[in-house]
Write an enzyme that holds these catalytic residues in place. Structure first.
Site, PDB file in Angstrom:
ATOM      1  N   HIS A 100      30.231  36.701  -3.841  1.00 27.89           N
ATOM      2  CA  HIS A 100      30.096  36.130  -2.507  1.00 27.89           C
ATOM      3  C   HIS A 100      31.393  36.303  -1.738  1.00 27.89           C
ATOM      4  CE1 HIS A 100      31.413  32.991  -5.324  1.00 27.89           C
ATOM      5  NE2 HIS A 100      32.116  32.477  -4.324  1.00 27.89           N
ATOM      6  N   HIS A 102      33.539  34.557   1.272  1.00 27.75           N
ATOM      7  CA  HIS A 102      33.716  33.391   2.144  1.00 27.75           C
ATOM      8  C   HIS A 102      34.129  33.889   3.536  1.00 27.75           C
ATOM      9  CE1 HIS A 102      34.040  30.221  -1.083  1.00 27.75           C
ATOM     10  NE2 HIS A 102      34.401  31.261  -1.817  1.00 27.75           N
TER      11      HIS A 102
HETATM   12  P1  AMP Z   1      34.009  30.134  -5.300  1.00 28.20           P
HETATM   13  O1  AMP Z   1      34.749  28.918  -5.764  1.00 28.20           O
HETATM   14  O2  AMP Z   1      34.854  31.147  -4.591  1.00 28.20           O
HETATM   15  O3  AMP Z   1      33.186  30.731  -6.414  1.00 28.20           O
HETATM   16  O4  AMP Z   1      32.991  29.615  -4.191  1.00 28.20           O
HETATM   17  C1  AMP Z   1      31.774  29.052  -4.499  1.00 28.20           C
HETATM   18  C2  AMP Z   1      31.348  28.282  -3.308  1.00 28.20           C
HETATM   19  O5  AMP Z   1      29.960  27.998  -3.439  1.00 28.20           O
HETATM   20  C3  AMP Z   1      32.046  26.934  -3.118  1.00 28.20           C
HETATM   21  O6  AMP Z   1      32.772  26.955  -1.900  1.00 28.20           O
HETATM   22  C4  AMP Z   1      30.906  25.918  -3.110  1.00 28.20           C
HETATM   23  O7  AMP Z   1      31.087  24.927  -2.143  1.00 28.20           O
HETATM   24  C5  AMP Z   1      29.711  26.798  -2.764  1.00 28.20           C
HETATM   25  N1  AMP Z   1      28.436  26.294  -3.229  1.00 28.20           N
HETATM   26  C6  AMP Z   1      28.105  25.870  -4.478  1.00 28.20           C
HETATM   27  N2  AMP Z   1      26.820  25.484  -4.524  1.00 28.20           N
HETATM   28  C7  AMP Z   1      26.299  25.688  -3.282  1.00 28.20           C
HETATM   29  C8  AMP Z   1      25.016  25.507  -2.683  1.00 28.20           C
HETATM   30  N3  AMP Z   1      23.980  25.003  -3.382  1.00 28.20           N
HETATM   31  N4  AMP Z   1      24.863  25.814  -1.383  1.00 28.20           N
HETATM   32  C9  AMP Z   1      25.888  26.304  -0.675  1.00 28.20           C
HETATM   33  N5  AMP Z   1      27.133  26.520  -1.172  1.00 28.20           N
HETATM   34  C10 AMP Z   1      27.334  26.213  -2.461  1.00 28.20           C
END
Ligand code: AMP
Ligand code: ZN
Length: 139
Positions: A100, A102
């Site tokens: 993903h 950001h």
């Molecule tokens: P990372 O720490 O770079 O892997 O980012 C993962 C992101 O996914 C975090 O910023 C979380 O807030 C986000 N996240 C986790 N679960 C969900 C969800 N169900 N819907 C939207 N965002 C999510």
């Protein structure tokens, strides 16, 4: 589809999301944590564990959408700047192992999110040319 992957479940519709964009290959939705207002995640619908393991053509599609969303955050959310980043593997802060990007709109530099490359504590201990040579081996 990876069985226990939360983002695969979002792609499948098993978990809800605030959808921002969708096409055949790419989905974008609001990060549940909203580091700043409008913080968006852009993902490939197909599961790859990180930016580093995603086929380049698909990675380009994801980055293309990320760029457009960043532009929209400037135009429509009146952000003053945008951070675009992808954490690769837990050592770099990745908590969801589905690639993903950001896209984080920034409204003022004092919003609490600190991404600061200015301080280089290692400069006296390292040789930049030898590090560059190591990276160049696989290019
Ligand atoms: P990372 O720490 O770079 O892997 O980012 C993962 C992101 O996914 C975090 O910023 C979380 O807030 C986000 N996240 C986790 N679960 C969900 C969800 N169900 N819907 C939207 N965002 C999510
Ligand atoms: Zn997944």
């Amino acid at each position: 589809m990876e069985k226990d992957c939360i983002f695969c479940k979002i792609v499948k519709g098993d978990i809800p999301c605030a959808k921002v964009y969708e096409d055949d290959d790419v989905l974008a939705f609001l990060d549940i944590s909203q580091t700043t207002i409008g913080h968006t995640l852009v993902i490939p619908k197909k599961h790859y564990d990180s930016f580093l393991s995603t086929p380049k053509e698909l990675m380009h599609k994801v980055l293309n959408v990320a760029q457009t969303i960043g532009q929209s955050q400037i135009t429509n959310l009146h952000a003053k700047g945008v951070n675009i980043l992808s954490n690769c593997y837990p050592a770099a802060g990745q908590s969801v192992m589905h690639f993903h990007v950001h896209v984080i709109p920034r409204y003022k530099s004092s919003d609490g999110l600190v991404i600061d490359f200015k301080e280089n504590k290692l400069l006296e201990e390292i040789s930049l040319p030898s590090i560059a040579e190591s990276i160049k081996k696989s290019l």
